[in-house]
Design an enzyme around this catalytic site. Structure first.
Site, PDB file in Angstrom:
ATOM      1  N   CYS A 101      -5.099   1.589  20.864  1.00 60.00           N
ATOM      2  CA  CYS A 101      -5.366   0.314  21.575  1.00 60.00           C
ATOM      3  C   CYS A 101      -4.100  -0.507  21.766  1.00 60.00           C
ATOM      4  CB  CYS A 101      -6.420  -0.506  20.813  1.00 60.00           C
ATOM      5  SG  CYS A 101      -5.811  -1.151  19.236  1.00 60.00           S
TER       6      CYS A 101
ATOM      7  N   GLY B  49     -14.308   2.467 -17.264  1.00 61.20           N
ATOM      8  CA  GLY B  49     -13.021   1.915 -16.830  1.00 61.20           C
ATOM      9  C   GLY B  49     -13.114   0.878 -15.738  1.00 61.20           C
ATOM     10  N   THR B  50     -14.138   0.009 -15.827  1.00 56.86           N
ATOM     11  CA  THR B  50     -14.208  -1.077 -14.851  1.00 56.86           C
ATOM     12  C   THR B  50     -14.525  -2.390 -15.553  1.00 56.86           C
ATOM     13  OG1 THR B  50     -15.296  -1.937 -12.856  1.00 56.86           O
ATOM     14  CG2 THR B  50     -16.643  -0.560 -14.305  1.00 56.86           C
ATOM     15  N   SER B  51     -13.905  -3.464 -15.045  1.00 50.66           N
ATOM     16  CA  SER B  51     -14.159  -4.793 -15.614  1.00 50.66           C
ATOM     17  C   SER B  51     -15.488  -5.350 -15.128  1.00 50.66           C
ATOM     18  CB  SER B  51     -13.028  -5.751 -15.231  1.00 50.66           C
ATOM     19  OG  SER B  51     -12.925  -5.791 -13.801  1.00 50.66           O
TER      20      SER B  51
ATOM     21  N   ALA C   2     -11.021   6.302 -21.778  1.00 46.11           N
ATOM     22  CA  ALA C   2     -11.916   7.296 -21.163  1.00 46.11           C
ATOM     23  C   ALA C   2     -11.397   8.725 -21.331  1.00 46.11           C
ATOM     24  CB  ALA C   2     -12.065   6.963 -19.675  1.00 46.11           C
TER      25      ALA C   2
ATOM     26  N   HIS D 141     -15.020   1.790  -2.008  1.00 44.96           N
ATOM     27  CA  HIS D 141     -13.982   0.945  -1.412  1.00 44.96           C
ATOM     28  C   HIS D 141     -13.012   1.716  -0.535  1.00 44.96           C
ATOM     29  CE1 HIS D 141     -14.776  -1.869  -5.080  1.00 44.96           C
ATOM     30  NE2 HIS D 141     -15.685  -2.014  -4.143  1.00 44.96           N
TER      31      HIS D 141
ATOM     32  N   PRO E  33     -12.067   0.434 -23.450  1.00 45.06           N
ATOM     33  CA  PRO E  33     -11.498  -0.062 -24.715  1.00 45.06           C
ATOM     34  C   PRO E  33     -11.600  -1.578 -24.870  1.00 45.06           C
ATOM     35  CG  PRO E  33      -9.757   0.758 -23.258  1.00 45.06           C
ATOM     36  CD  PRO E  33     -11.047   1.052 -22.598  1.00 45.06           C
TER      37      PRO E  33
ATOM     38  N   TYR F 200       0.826  -1.211   0.000  1.00 41.28           N
ATOM     39  CA  TYR F 200       0.000   0.000   0.000  1.00 41.28           C
ATOM     40  C   TYR F 200       0.858   1.256   0.000  1.00 41.28           C
ATOM     41  CZ  TYR F 200      -4.411  -2.410   0.150  1.00 41.28           C
ATOM     42  OH  TYR F 200      -5.490  -3.188  -0.205  1.00 41.28           O
TER      43      TYR F 200
HETATM   44  C1  BV8 Z   1     -18.428  -7.846   0.166  1.00 44.02           C
HETATM   45  C2  BV8 Z   1     -10.030  -1.722  -2.355  1.00 44.02           C
HETATM   46  C3  BV8 Z   1     -19.924  -8.650   1.791  1.00 44.02           C
HETATM   47  C4  BV8 Z   1      -8.744  -2.343  -1.915  1.00 44.02           C
HETATM   48  C5  BV8 Z   1     -11.204  -3.397  -3.735  1.00 44.02           C
HETATM   49  C6  BV8 Z   1     -15.683 -14.641  -1.152  1.00 44.02           C
HETATM   50  C7  BV8 Z   1     -15.551 -14.081   0.111  1.00 44.02           C
HETATM   51  C8  BV8 Z   1     -15.957 -12.795   0.383  1.00 44.02           C
HETATM   52  C9  BV8 Z   1     -16.512 -12.032  -0.631  1.00 44.02           C
HETATM   53  C10 BV8 Z   1     -16.603 -12.603  -1.886  1.00 44.02           C
HETATM   54  C11 BV8 Z   1     -16.228 -13.889  -2.155  1.00 44.02           C
HETATM   55  N1  BV8 Z   1     -16.461 -14.145  -3.473  1.00 44.02           N
HETATM   56  C12 BV8 Z   1     -16.986 -13.040  -4.043  1.00 44.02           C
HETATM   57  C13 BV8 Z   1     -17.086 -12.115  -3.093  1.00 44.02           C
HETATM   58  C14 BV8 Z   1     -17.546 -10.808  -3.260  1.00 44.02           C
HETATM   59  C15 BV8 Z   1     -16.286  -9.982  -3.518  1.00 44.02           C
HETATM   60  C16 BV8 Z   1     -16.087  -9.959  -5.017  1.00 44.02           C
HETATM   61  O1  BV8 Z   1     -16.805  -9.259  -5.693  1.00 44.02           O
HETATM   62  N2  BV8 Z   1     -15.101 -10.717  -5.517  1.00 44.02           N
HETATM   63  C17 BV8 Z   1     -14.895 -10.744  -6.966  1.00 44.02           C
HETATM   64  C18 BV8 Z   1     -13.409 -10.845  -7.273  1.00 44.02           C
HETATM   65  C19 BV8 Z   1     -15.707 -11.877  -7.550  1.00 44.02           C
HETATM   66  N3  BV8 Z   1     -16.582  -8.672  -2.996  1.00 44.02           N
HETATM   67  C20 BV8 Z   1     -16.225  -8.361  -1.743  1.00 44.02           C
HETATM   68  O2  BV8 Z   1     -15.589  -9.056  -0.999  1.00 44.02           O
HETATM   69  C21 BV8 Z   1     -16.721  -7.000  -1.297  1.00 44.02           C
HETATM   70  N4  BV8 Z   1     -17.326  -7.114  -0.006  1.00 44.02           N
HETATM   71  O3  BV8 Z   1     -18.934  -8.501  -0.699  1.00 44.02           O
HETATM   72  O4  BV8 Z   1     -18.880  -7.772   1.462  1.00 44.02           O
HETATM   73  C22 BV8 Z   1     -19.277  -9.924   2.230  1.00 44.02           C
HETATM   74  C23 BV8 Z   1     -18.522  -9.913   3.378  1.00 44.02           C
HETATM   75  C24 BV8 Z   1     -17.983 -11.123   3.838  1.00 44.02           C
HETATM   76  C25 BV8 Z   1     -18.201 -12.295   3.120  1.00 44.02           C
HETATM   77  C26 BV8 Z   1     -18.934 -12.278   1.928  1.00 44.02           C
HETATM   78  C27 BV8 Z   1     -19.467 -11.088   1.486  1.00 44.02           C
HETATM   79  C28 BV8 Z   1     -15.563  -6.029  -1.185  1.00 44.02           C
HETATM   80  C29 BV8 Z   1     -14.997  -5.757  -2.559  1.00 44.02           C
HETATM   81  C30 BV8 Z   1     -14.012  -4.601  -2.473  1.00 44.02           C
HETATM   82  C31 BV8 Z   1     -12.609  -5.107  -2.696  1.00 44.02           C
HETATM   83  N5  BV8 Z   1     -11.689  -3.968  -2.671  1.00 44.02           N
HETATM   84  N6  BV8 Z   1     -10.430  -2.305  -3.668  1.00 44.02           N
HETATM   85  C32 BV8 Z   1      -7.606  -1.909  -2.782  1.00 44.02           C
HETATM   86  O5  BV8 Z   1      -7.784  -1.060  -3.686  1.00 44.02           O
HETATM   87  O6  BV8 Z   1      -6.490  -2.419  -2.529  1.00 44.02           O
HETATM   88  S1  BV8 Z   1     -11.633  -3.996  -5.247  1.00 44.02           S
HETATM   89  C33 BV8 Z   1     -10.614  -3.499  -6.489  1.00 44.02           C
HETATM   90  O7  BV8 Z   1     -11.210  -4.013  -7.673  1.00 44.02           O
HETATM   91  C34 BV8 Z   1     -10.512  -1.994  -6.746  1.00 44.02           C
HETATM   92  O8  BV8 Z   1     -11.349  -1.200  -5.972  1.00 44.02           O
HETATM   93  C35 BV8 Z   1     -10.935  -1.906  -8.212  1.00 44.02           C
HETATM   94  O9  BV8 Z   1     -11.427  -0.686  -8.562  1.00 44.02           O
HETATM   95  C36 BV8 Z   1     -11.971  -2.937  -8.189  1.00 44.02           C
HETATM   96  C37 BV8 Z   1     -12.631  -3.371  -9.421  1.00 44.02           C
HETATM   97  O10 BV8 Z   1     -11.689  -3.539 -10.404  1.00 44.02           O
HETATM   98  P1  BV8 Z   1     -11.752  -2.503 -11.624  1.00 44.02           P
HETATM   99  O11 BV8 Z   1     -11.822  -1.126 -11.063  1.00 44.02           O
HETATM  100  O12 BV8 Z   1     -12.832  -2.901 -12.528  1.00 44.02           O
HETATM  101  O13 BV8 Z   1     -10.335  -2.679 -12.228  1.00 44.02           O
HETATM  102  P2  BV8 Z   1      -9.882  -3.808 -13.280  1.00 44.02           P
HETATM  103  O14 BV8 Z   1      -8.394  -3.767 -13.359  1.00 44.02           O
HETATM  104  O15 BV8 Z   1     -10.585  -5.084 -12.964  1.00 44.02           O
HETATM  105  O16 BV8 Z   1     -10.473  -3.294 -14.668  1.00 44.02           O
HETATM  106  C38 BV8 Z   1      -9.971  -2.100 -15.243  1.00 44.02           C
HETATM  107  C39 BV8 Z   1     -10.800  -1.875 -16.482  1.00 44.02           C
HETATM  108  O17 BV8 Z   1     -10.393  -0.624 -17.041  1.00 44.02           O
HETATM  109  C40 BV8 Z   1     -10.586  -2.941 -17.559  1.00 44.02           C
HETATM  110  O18 BV8 Z   1     -11.852  -3.391 -17.998  1.00 44.02           O
HETATM  111  C41 BV8 Z   1      -9.868  -2.179 -18.679  1.00 44.02           C
HETATM  112  O19 BV8 Z   1     -10.281  -2.622 -19.954  1.00 44.02           O
HETATM  113  C42 BV8 Z   1     -10.328  -0.779 -18.440  1.00 44.02           C
HETATM  114  N7  BV8 Z   1      -9.407   0.262 -18.927  1.00 44.02           N
HETATM  115  C43 BV8 Z   1      -8.050   0.220 -19.009  1.00 44.02           C
HETATM  116  N8  BV8 Z   1      -7.597   1.400 -19.478  1.00 44.02           N
HETATM  117  C44 BV8 Z   1      -8.690   2.190 -19.687  1.00 44.02           C
HETATM  118  C45 BV8 Z   1      -9.844   1.473 -19.331  1.00 44.02           C
HETATM  119  N9  BV8 Z   1     -11.081   1.975 -19.421  1.00 44.02           N
HETATM  120  C46 BV8 Z   1     -11.195   3.234 -19.887  1.00 44.02           C
HETATM  121  N10 BV8 Z   1     -10.138   4.001 -20.255  1.00 44.02           N
HETATM  122  C47 BV8 Z   1      -8.883   3.506 -20.168  1.00 44.02           C
HETATM  123  N11 BV8 Z   1      -7.826   4.268 -20.543  1.00 44.02           N
END
Ligand code: BV8
Length: 247
Positions: A152, A190-192, A234, A120, A217, A69
């Site tokens: 704490c 810009g999100t997957s 974007a 987040h 894209p 981080y």
């Molecule tokens: C929750 C902060 C209730 C930290 C992040 C098992 C156990 C527990 C939970 C789960 C589980 N299985 C599934 C879940 C739910 C889980 C989840 O969704 N998992 C996914 C992987 C399936 N979610 C959670 O756990 C959430 N909490 O559900 O609570 C709960 C509680 C206990 C038990 C069960 C449920 C919490 C989710 C939050 C996680 N924290 N970030 C940190 O930053 O370090 S998530 C992280 O991913 C970031 O925030 C990021 O933003 C986010 C999403 O990713 P994207 O933003 O979409 O980024 P990515 O790289 O994927 O995509 C980028 C895109 O941009 C691409 O499509 C690309 O083509 C595009 N791009 C590239 N360049 C450009 C562009 N677009 C436009 N212009 C460009 N130039």
């Protein structure tokens, strides 16, 4: 985007009553911030997110997670908002547009967005890892070592972001749900669209007959459900949109 597409985008924006813009890591890509899931320089490629951005990861190896981080904070501190952040901020000032971000980098605020719903959390705040302890602090010293909570003295301080397996703020979720359920234009930028509950908001908007526009894209799991996909970076899209709106 060609002239017709720009005119269509201007029409969608200017005829919408209430807009929700949902952003992900891709909106910061043109600011040089690594995204999460794309290959090459993606954060996930270097590290396994389930090992780092999760309570288990921090419990297993707090030092590595803390340093990851601190490295990300350094990346962000040397980054500037790009035309996508700037254009979104301008849309918020000109129209009834709400901004919801999955990002934790604070670049929307830096670009002048008047209100940002951070699903987040934010990189630049620390809190005690013991959820019972209320201690939190702004985190601006990116070379600070991993430390115990001064209040704490029983748990480490960690970034005030939402990890996988952690719940999002109920207050933020309520506000975003209310805005999304009432919007007539939902713009996913810009999100997957893979992380929940964030990824579920496009479906909520669509179930209330909102138009879904995706700006990305690459193809995502949302692309086939969107009413329109602008498959361009974007920054470029918002640059063209701002030029057209300012004519
Ligand atoms: C929750 C902060 C209730 C930290 C992040 C098992 C156990 C527990 C939970 C789960 C589980 N299985 C599934 C879940 C739910 C889980 C989840 O969704 N998992 C996914 C992987 C399936 N979610 C959670 O756990 C959430 N909490 O559900 O609570 C709960 C509680 C206990 C038990 C069960 C449920 C919490 C989710 C939050 C996680 N924290 N970030 C940190 O930053 O370090 S998530 C992280 O991913 C970031 O925030 C990021 O933003 C986010 C999403 O990713 P994207 O933003 O979409 O980024 P990515 O790289 O994927 O995509 C980028 C895109 O941009 C691409 O499509 C690309 O083509 C595009 N791009 C590239 N360049 C450009 C562009 N677009 C436009 N212009 C460009 N130039």
């Amino acid at each position: 985007m060609n002239k017709r597409e720009i005119n269509q985008l201007v029409d969608w924006i200017t005829t919408a009553q209430r807009i929700v813009i949902m952003t992900g890591a891709g909106v910061s890509a043109e600011s040089g911030i690594a995204t999460f899931r794309e290959a090459k320089d993606s954060l996930w490629a270097k590290f396994n997110p389930q090992q780092l951005a999760s309570p288990e990861g921090f419990a297993n190896d707090p030092e590595t997670v803390w340093q990851w981080y601190q490295w990300r904070r350094q990346q962000v501190l040397s980054a500037s908002p790009n035309p996508a952040h700037g254009g979104i901020a301008k849309l918020q000032l000109k129209f009834d547009a709400s901004l919801v971000t999955q990002n934790v980098d604070g670049l929307h605020q830096k670009a002048g967005s008047p209100e940002v719903f951070e699903l987040h959390g934010n990189l630049f705040r620390d809190r005690c890892n013991n959820s019972v302890c209320s201690y939190q602090r702004d985190s601006i010293d990116v070379s600070a070592p991993l430390t115990l909570c001064p209040q704490c003295e029983s748990s480490y301080l960690r970034p005030s972001v939402v990890w996988f397996g952690e719940s999002l703020s109920a207050h933020v979720l309520d506000q975003v749900t209310e805005k999304t359920a009432r919007c007539d234009l939902f713009i996913s930028v810009g999100t997957s669209a893979e992380v929940y509950p964030a990824a579920g908001f496009a479906d909520l908007a669509q179930s209330n007959s909102a138009r879904i526009l995706e700006i990305n894209p690459n193809v995502t799991v949302l692309s086939t459900r969107a009413d329109w996909v602008i498959a361009e970076p974007a920054g470029k899209v918002f640059q063209s949109l701002m030029e057209a709106l300012e004519k």
